[in-house]
Design an enzyme around this catalytic site. Structure first.
Site, PDB file in Angstrom:
ATOM      1  N   GLY A  66      -4.687  -0.146   0.746  1.00  0.00           N
ATOM      2  CA  GLY A  66      -5.845   0.148  -0.093  1.00  0.00           C
ATOM      3  C   GLY A  66      -5.550   1.189  -1.142  1.00  0.00           C
ATOM      4  N   GLU A  67      -4.912   2.275  -0.731  1.00  0.00           N
ATOM      5  CA  GLU A  67      -4.566   3.340  -1.673  1.00  0.00           C
ATOM      6  C   GLU A  67      -3.487   2.889  -2.656  1.00  0.00           C
ATOM      7  OE1 GLU A  67      -6.138   5.206   2.059  1.00  0.00           O
ATOM      8  OE2 GLU A  67      -4.686   3.635   1.580  1.00  0.00           O
ATOM      9  N   ALA A  68      -2.601   1.979  -2.213  1.00  0.00           N
ATOM     10  CA  ALA A  68      -1.562   1.473  -3.116  1.00  0.00           C
ATOM     11  C   ALA A  68      -2.181   0.706  -4.286  1.00  0.00           C
ATOM     12  CB  ALA A  68      -0.583   0.583  -2.350  1.00  0.00           C
ATOM     13  N   ALA A  76      -3.357   3.251  -6.666  1.00  0.00           N
ATOM     14  CA  ALA A  76      -2.227   3.778  -7.431  1.00  0.00           C
ATOM     15  C   ALA A  76      -1.851   2.823  -8.556  1.00  0.00           C
ATOM     16  CB  ALA A  76      -1.029   4.006  -6.502  1.00  0.00           C
TER      17      ALA A  76
END
EC number: 2.4.99.12
Length: 428
Positions: free
Chosen positions: A57-59, A62
């Protein structure tokens, strides 16, 4: 917190990592990228900016930020992007490939996040020599933050979220985290901002648009002729999707399915468990309420009217939303925080959700107040709302258009984050 006490705390933390590393070697999830996690295979290349994105999710967040970064005036902006998971690494690798093919002046290096031993982190930061670091969501690693502080790296935490439970854990040692905290924190809501402010001081914190809205910029309904499930769900079928339903709500969901079948004979329900390995539980639940069901993998043609299709194949939830007249999105009848109800909305489907959707509170209460999503008090209310939408289904294009406008009005998080990053880089 005085320096002596801080150093003592970090020394104990470092010893804990040294003791744990031999055991972590046997964790199958950590085998991927082991040499990068331990630096036994070398160090990442020097970079101006280090972005940490914990998992998949955070990727994706980013990736959205990378698209908005402004190249440096006289040299290539070198970016190290790290993650803790294989899925995250795959996403970051794809992001790097896209950035290299579409943007000039930015070079992206994907890498596994080193274990947070202060010794390992100090060695990595000193070699990479970033001017700024960007942490996405809630990645508060003492070893990393300490190494950045020692090397004068400006640290920004963006798209910040913090639960009350997490805050309680951090407050067990508030002096440590306040001493090591990021220079600036951009939270996705006032509630999150207050929690970050309690831990780090409110003067460091302000509110930003959630980057997840930026990721949805191109979302929209798929034309029926392009939908891979069009032969399974014939046109004009009363098709209802139960998306990402959880085992903790299986009794209520099974009762809703049975009642819907009795009220709207000929309806087809596509039931998508959040966890595929729980499929036997859903087969048993359907048998207990006496509904006809089949596995998606067993379908050779169109689904028979009056059937619950237990979806045992991956990757077809969004296309199914694209053919549905309405949908119930799970994880919301039990206290589980809810699942993604923006997916059906962008497909032009009005979703019904239960009262427990705190995991998606960042979407905003206005989504319910505007009638885009329908919030049920309990299972019986959810059934009634599904029937209401089936009897008067709004045009798919109208729902999708309103959803797109709602999302568009809340975009800009990636650009705001990239601007703060540029401010930090310009400080050097």
């Amino acid at each position: 917190m005085n320096r002596t006490l801080l150093n003592a705390a970090l020394s104990v933390y470092d010893l804990g990592w040294k003791a744990a590393l031999p055991l972590l070697r046997f964790n199958h999830r950590l085998k991927d990228g082991w040499e990068q996690r331990t630096l036994s295979g070398g160090l990442p290349a020097p970079a101006h900016l280090w972005i940490q994105a914990a998992s998949g999710g955070e990727a994706y967040l980013a990736w959205a930020v990378l698209k908005e970064l402004v190249p440096l005036p006289n040299e290539t902006l070198r970016v190290l992007v790290t993650t803790n998971t294989r899925q995250g690494h795959e996403i970051l690798t794809n992001a790097a490939r896209e950035i290299h093919s579409t943007r000039k002046g930015i070079a992206v290096q994907p890498w596994y996040f080193p274990f947070d031993s202060p010794g390992l982190m100090r060695r990595t930061v000193r070699h990479v020599r970033p001017s700024a670091a960007l942490i996405l969501e809630t990645e508060i690693w003492p070893g990393f933050l300490s190494a950045c502080r020692e090397s004068g790296v400006h640290v920004l935490l963006a798209n910040g979220r913090m639960t009350s439970k997490s805050l309680g854990g951090y407050l067990a040692w508030p002096g440590l985290f306040r001493a090591l905290g990021p220079e600036r924190i951009m939270a996705v809501s006032e509630t999150d901002a207050r929690r970050f402010g309690t831990l780090f001081g409110r003067e460091r914190v302000w509110v930003m648009p959630n980057i997840k809205f930026d990721r949805m910029a191109g979302a929209g309904p798929l034309a029926r002729k392009d939908n891979p499930l069009r032969e399974i769900i014939p046109d004009r079928t009363n098709f209802v999707v139960f998306g990402s339903v959880r085992k903790q709500e299986k009794i209520e969901v099974a009762k809703i399915a049975a009642a819907l079948m009795r009220y709207k004979t000929g309806t087809v329900i596509g039931l998508f468990p959040r966890h595929m390995h729980h499929m036997p539980l859903w087969e048993k639940a359907m048998n207990e309420v006496g509904v006809t069901w089949t596995l998606r993998s067993a379908l050779k043609g169109a689904a028979s009217p009056g059937t619950v299709v237990l979806w045992d194949t991956f990757g077809e939830l969004v296309p199914a939303y694209g053919l549905a007249k309405t949908a119930f999105v799970g994880g919301s009848l039990a206290r589980l925080g809810g699942q993604n109800f923006l997916e059906p909305l962008t497909c032009g489907v009005t979703p019904v959700i239960g009262p427990h959707w705190k995991n998606f509170a960042w979407v905003g209460r206005e989504i319910v107040e505007s009638g885009l999503a329908l919030e049920a008090e309990d299972a019986e209310h959810a059934l009634n709302l599904l029937i209401e939408v089936l009897e008067k289904t709004p045009p798919r294009s109208e729902v999708a258009s309103r959803a797109k406008a709602y999302i568009r009005d809340r975009q800009g998080g990636a650009k705001a984050t990239a601007k703060q990053v540029a401010d930090f880089l310009n400080k050097v």
